[in-house]
Motif scaffolding. Structure first.
Motif, mmCIF file in Angstrom:
data_model
loop_
_atom_site.group_PDB
_atom_site.id
_atom_site.type_symbol
_atom_site.label_atom_id
_atom_site.label_comp_id
_atom_site.label_asym_id
_atom_site.label_seq_id
_atom_site.Cartn_x
_atom_site.Cartn_y
_atom_site.Cartn_z
ATOM 1 N N SER A 165 -79.081 74.163 -19.078
ATOM 2 C CA SER A 165 -79.498 73.082 -19.972
ATOM 3 C C SER A 165 -79.036 73.347 -21.396
ATOM 4 C CB SER A 165 -81.019 72.926 -19.944
ATOM 5 O OG SER A 165 -81.476 72.634 -18.643
ATOM 6 N N ALA A 166 -78.977 72.287 -22.172
ATOM 7 C CA ALA A 166 -78.617 72.414 -23.588
ATOM 8 C C ALA A 166 -79.708 73.181 -24.336
ATOM 9 C CB ALA A 166 -78.424 71.035 -24.204
ATOM 10 N N PRO A 167 -79.347 73.917 -25.371
ATOM 11 C CA PRO A 167 -80.363 74.641 -26.147
ATOM 12 C C PRO A 167 -81.247 73.693 -26.931
ATOM 13 C CG PRO A 167 -78.217 74.801 -27.216
ATOM 14 C CD PRO A 167 -77.985 74.116 -25.902
ATOM 15 N N GLY A 168 -82.446 74.192 -27.274
ATOM 16 C CA GLY A 168 -83.327 73.439 -28.159
ATOM 17 C C GLY A 168 -82.906 73.634 -29.610
ATOM 18 N N LEU A 169 -83.237 72.671 -30.455
ATOM 19 C CA LEU A 169 -82.774 72.698 -31.842
ATOM 20 C C LEU A 169 -83.845 72.173 -32.767
ATOM 21 C CD1 LEU A 169 -80.480 73.009 -33.973
ATOM 22 C CD2 LEU A 169 -79.775 70.683 -33.380
ATOM 23 N N HIS A 170 -84.071 72.920 -33.865
ATOM 24 C CA HIS A 170 -84.975 72.471 -34.935
ATOM 25 C C HIS A 170 -84.281 72.703 -36.267
ATOM 26 C CE1 HIS A 170 -88.587 71.637 -37.210
ATOM 27 N NE2 HIS A 170 -88.408 72.776 -37.869
ATOM 28 N N VAL A 171 -84.212 71.653 -37.096
ATOM 29 C CA VAL A 171 -83.531 71.717 -38.395
ATOM 30 C C VAL A 171 -84.538 71.419 -39.498
ATOM 31 C CG1 VAL A 171 -81.664 70.786 -39.812
ATOM 32 C CG2 VAL A 171 -81.356 70.999 -37.338
ATOM 33 N N SER A 172 -84.508 72.210 -40.562
ATOM 34 C CA SER A 172 -85.405 72.000 -41.700
ATOM 35 C C SER A 172 -84.634 72.242 -42.993
ATOM 36 C CB SER A 172 -86.615 72.938 -41.622
ATOM 37 O OG SER A 172 -86.196 74.295 -41.637
ATOM 38 N N SER A 173 -85.184 71.725 -44.094
ATOM 39 C CA SER A 173 -84.562 71.865 -45.409
ATOM 40 C C SER A 173 -85.557 72.484 -46.368
ATOM 41 C CB SER A 173 -84.098 70.498 -45.930
ATOM 42 O OG SER A 173 -83.648 70.596 -47.259
ATOM 43 N N ARG A 174 -85.066 73.474 -47.145
ATOM 44 C CA ARG A 174 -85.933 74.124 -48.132
ATOM 45 C C ARG A 174 -85.072 74.705 -49.241
ATOM 46 N NH1 ARG A 174 -90.194 79.127 -47.050
ATOM 47 N NH2 ARG A 174 -91.077 79.158 -49.159
ATOM 48 N N ASN A 175 -85.435 74.404 -50.466
ATOM 49 C CA ASN A 175 -84.740 74.932 -51.650
ATOM 50 C C ASN A 175 -83.234 74.674 -51.590
ATOM 51 O OD1 ASN A 175 -87.211 75.901 -52.566
ATOM 52 N ND2 ASN A 175 -86.895 77.926 -51.675
ATOM 53 N N GLY A 176 -82.871 73.491 -51.172
ATOM 54 C CA GLY A 176 -81.469 73.139 -51.151
ATOM 55 C C GLY A 176 -80.670 73.759 -50.028
ATOM 56 N N GLU A 177 -81.331 74.312 -49.002
ATOM 57 C CA GLU A 177 -80.650 74.919 -47.864
ATOM 58 C C GLU A 177 -81.031 74.195 -46.584
ATOM 59 O OE1 GLU A 177 -80.428 79.535 -49.479
ATOM 60 O OE2 GLU A 177 -81.923 78.966 -47.973
ATOM 61 N N VAL A 178 -80.112 74.191 -45.615
ATOM 62 C CA VAL A 178 -80.366 73.622 -44.295
ATOM 63 C C VAL A 178 -80.530 74.782 -43.320
ATOM 64 C CG1 VAL A 178 -79.472 72.183 -42.441
ATOM 65 C CG2 VAL A 178 -79.096 71.523 -44.819
ATOM 66 N N ASN A 179 -81.734 74.941 -42.797
ATOM 67 C CA ASN A 179 -82.041 76.034 -41.872
ATOM 68 C C ASN A 179 -82.017 75.519 -40.440
ATOM 69 O OD1 ASN A 179 -82.575 77.883 -44.041
ATOM 70 N ND2 ASN A 179 -84.531 76.842 -44.331
ATOM 71 N N VAL A 180 -81.380 76.283 -39.556
ATOM 72 C CA VAL A 180 -81.208 75.900 -38.159
ATOM 73 C C VAL A 180 -81.893 76.937 -37.277
ATOM 74 C CG1 VAL A 180 -79.535 75.442 -36.329
ATOM 75 C CG2 VAL A 180 -79.021 74.768 -38.684
ATOM 76 N N GLN A 181 -82.749 76.470 -36.375
ATOM 77 C CA GLN A 181 -83.424 77.345 -35.408
ATOM 78 C C GLN A 181 -83.071 76.884 -33.994
ATOM 79 O OE1 GLN A 181 -87.665 77.559 -35.823
ATOM 80 N NE2 GLN A 181 -87.900 79.075 -34.201
ATOM 81 N N ILE A 182 -82.509 77.795 -33.190
ATOM 82 C CA ILE A 182 -82.044 77.493 -31.842
ATOM 83 C C ILE A 182 -82.936 78.212 -30.837
ATOM 84 C CG2 ILE A 182 -80.069 77.593 -30.266
ATOM 85 C CD1 ILE A 182 -78.285 77.861 -32.773
ATOM 86 N N THR A 183 -83.318 77.534 -29.773
ATOM 87 C CA THR A 183 -84.111 78.136 -28.699
ATOM 88 C C THR A 183 -83.361 77.985 -27.382
ATOM 89 O OG1 THR A 183 -85.334 76.052 -28.451
ATOM 90 C CG2 THR A 183 -86.318 77.752 -29.846
#
Length: 311
Positions: A120-138
């Motif tokens: 299956s495709a990985p899970g993905l969560h994207v967030s923004s903080r202090n002008g940065e784009v943070n990516v979390q993969i599961t």
């Protein structure tokens, strides 16, 4: 019994047995469904089948005999995930049954689970903080073992873009990362999509769902802003410490004033605590009795003279 009769009976029995067996047709469209290291055999019921049909499924690994997985069941699938290992090569077969009649086996051979399963495709969560784009993969959960144990090392293909602009792509083995600052500018809406890539298989999964985040223009803190914020916080903390110290010192001085260390002599304490007396006295140091103070008083009376003598 003559030999001709015996041969005729044997031929009749053989034809009858073949006719009976042919009455139950084998399952159709037999196939293997394997997702995330699970293994399931599926099929369709034979066309124009009459009566109540059941099915028996068997499997075997290399150099092994067939073992029953699902016997005399009415379902059109059989899950054998709990009986396998992720690195095995398996053969599976199924047949249809009606009472004591059975069909021929339909067999699929040489299914290598770790190479042929669909991940299956990985899970993905994207967030923004202090002008940065943070990516979390599961990673998806495997039916047998874990993704890292079977396919390590796993590489992630991260595709991202700002709406209205071309896509950019980076590769990473990390599941928690920040997009490069040179690709991320203040303001706008950024979208991310991730696929897993198994290096030794040269195989890529389907991409994840697209996840987007909106960044405000004033969302990024400059280094000077961080410096002045830290400096201000240190100033507030330092001022607070000084004020607390001064308040404590004043409180200590008040306590010392109300309760001094030096003790008054006992006769001073007695003088201060006893009620005042009506007469005056002097307290003499050394414990002597008080001495009364007095002065002599003289009264002089003049005698009156006779009036006649005066005339």
């Amino acid at each position: 019994m003559s030999p001709g009769v015996f041969v005729g009976a044997w031929l009749w029995a053989t034809v009858f047995r073949a006719t009976v067996l042919a009455e139950v047709r084998p399952p159709e469209n037999v196939r293997i469904a394997s997702v995330n290291l699970g293994l399931q055999l599926e099929w369709n019921a034979p066309a124009n089948a009459s009566g109540l049909l059941t099915y028996t499924t068997e499997y075997r690994g290399e150099m092994m005999n067939y073992t029953s997985a699902c016997a005399n069941q009415m379902h059109l699938k059989c899950d054998i995930t709990g009986s396998i290992t992720p690195f095995g090569v398996y053969s599976l077969r199924v047949r249809a049954e009606r009472d004591r009649e059975v069909s021929d086996w339909v067999e699929i051979k040489g299914f290598q689970l770790d190479l042929m399963t669909n991940i299956s495709a990985p899970g993905l969560h994207v967030s923004s903080r202090n002008g940065e784009v943070n990516v979390q993969i599961t990673n998806p959960e495997m039916r047998v073992s874990t993704l890292q144990d079977v396919y390590s090392p796993v590489e992630y293909l991260i595709s991202f873009w700002k709406e209205g602009q071309p896509r950019q792509e980076i590769r990473s083995t990390q599941r928690l990362l920040t997009l490069p600052m040179e690709y991320v500018m203040d303001g706008g809406r950024y979208c991310v999509e991730v696929s897993s890539f198994f290096i030794f298989l040269n195989k890529t999964t389907f991409p994840s769902n697209i996840s987007c985040v909106t960044m405000a223009k004033d969302n990024r803190l400059t280094n000077w802003a961080i410096f002045w914020a830290l400096l201000a916080s240190f100033g507030v903390v330092g001022t607070s410490v000084v004020l607390i110290f001064l308040a404590g010192w004043q409180f200590f001085k008040c306590i010392r004033y109300l309760h001094p260390k030096a003790k008054l002599p006992e006769h001073f304490k007695q003088y201060l605590t006893e009620p005042p007396r009506l007469h005056s006295f002097m307290v003499v140091q050394g414990g002597m009795q008080p001495v009364e103070l007095y002065h002599p008083l003289y009264v002089i009376e003049e005698e009156p003279q006779p009036q006649s003598a005066a005339q």
